[in-house]
Design an enzyme around this catalytic site. Sequence first.
Site, mmCIF file in Angstrom:
data_model
loop_
_atom_site.group_PDB
_atom_site.id
_atom_site.type_symbol
_atom_site.label_atom_id
_atom_site.label_comp_id
_atom_site.label_asym_id
_atom_site.label_seq_id
_atom_site.Cartn_x
_atom_site.Cartn_y
_atom_site.Cartn_z
ATOM 1 N N CYS A 86 5.497 5.642 8.817
ATOM 2 C CA CYS A 86 4.225 5.981 9.456
ATOM 3 C C CYS A 86 3.957 5.197 10.737
ATOM 4 O O CYS A 86 3.045 5.533 11.492
ATOM 5 C CB CYS A 86 3.075 5.789 8.472
ATOM 6 N N HIS A 134 -3.026 4.982 12.409
ATOM 7 C CA HIS A 134 -2.326 5.965 11.589
ATOM 8 C C HIS A 134 -3.304 6.560 10.585
ATOM 9 O O HIS A 134 -4.093 5.844 9.959
ATOM 10 C CB HIS A 134 -1.155 5.295 10.865
ATOM 11 N N ASN A 164 -2.332 13.183 5.805
ATOM 12 C CA ASN A 164 -1.452 12.115 6.268
ATOM 13 C C ASN A 164 -0.120 12.736 6.660
ATOM 14 O O ASN A 164 0.626 13.214 5.815
ATOM 15 C CB ASN A 164 -1.269 11.089 5.142
#
Length: 328
Positions: A126, A250, A284
């Site tokens: 990520c 993120h 996500n």
Amino acid sequence: MTDPRPTLRRPQGTTGTRILGVGSAQPDKIVTNDDLSQIMDTSDQWIRDRVGIIERRFAEKDELLVDFAVAAGTAALADAGVDPSEVDTVILPNCTMPSLIPNASAQVAARIGIPNPGAFDLNAACAGFCYGLGVASDLIKAGSSKKALVIGAEKLTDSVDPTDRANAIIFADGAGAAVVGAADEPGIGPVVWGSAGELVDLIYMRDHKYIYQEGQSVFRWATTQIAPIALQALAAAGLDPSDVDVLIPHQANLRIVEAIAKKLRAKGAREDMVVADDIKYSGNTSSASIPLALDHMRKAGTVKSGDLVLAVGFGAGLSYAGQAFVCP
């Protein structure tokens, strides 16, 4: 007496770099929390309370990571006004390619029409986009590249156990891209990066098939360790928290995003600092989440050209990275 040993020529670099354009791509299929409640023990309120997600995008079985990467990269080049023939480097952060070889970057470059670039994938999970942006900027400053295309792309639904409600509600698919080139004035700050390898077991591939993460432990780590990294990135660029117009962490969990923003405001960031919350509608998307959020915010008008953006990525490894940059 003249020294007979040859000397290496110093490449022609540049003093600054900047993002020239951005683009993104997502699947058409929207999956709501209510949709997930039909196949697992969950509910819309349970998901919103814990991670802040309202809906996310899932790819179809025949849609590939490289498909979204091509679409996002093509959009970024168009936004930058850069012809594919001008790009000499393609960096593709991802952690969900179904096989190690061939890499995604060379395939994507060929489909976009970029002739014979240096092309490599980068796996920092990520944190991948921030890693890729840092590498691209440094390559250009060193004179090894003129224009680079950085594409964070993931198809996480191939790596999620649909019966694991803790993770199946979070992850989604998509891609985001940025074109990086030289500039007279610095438009991308130094990358500040690192890893906490002693915590590698908090996020991993279970049975080499499904993503597993120890949610509470990752939450505690991210809410305590990432804001200081963001502050270090500002200091490396000679900036203060009050200089930041836009914060794009993120998009892992809305509660983590809010905690990072709160800590930065406690250190002097402005109350009117815009904070990305793209996770609400995109989920996500790992290495794609930061450029996806940036592109969506620009299109929505919540971020404008010239704004100072602070980005910070974090995830499996545990890897983290951040930098400040000027919005194109």
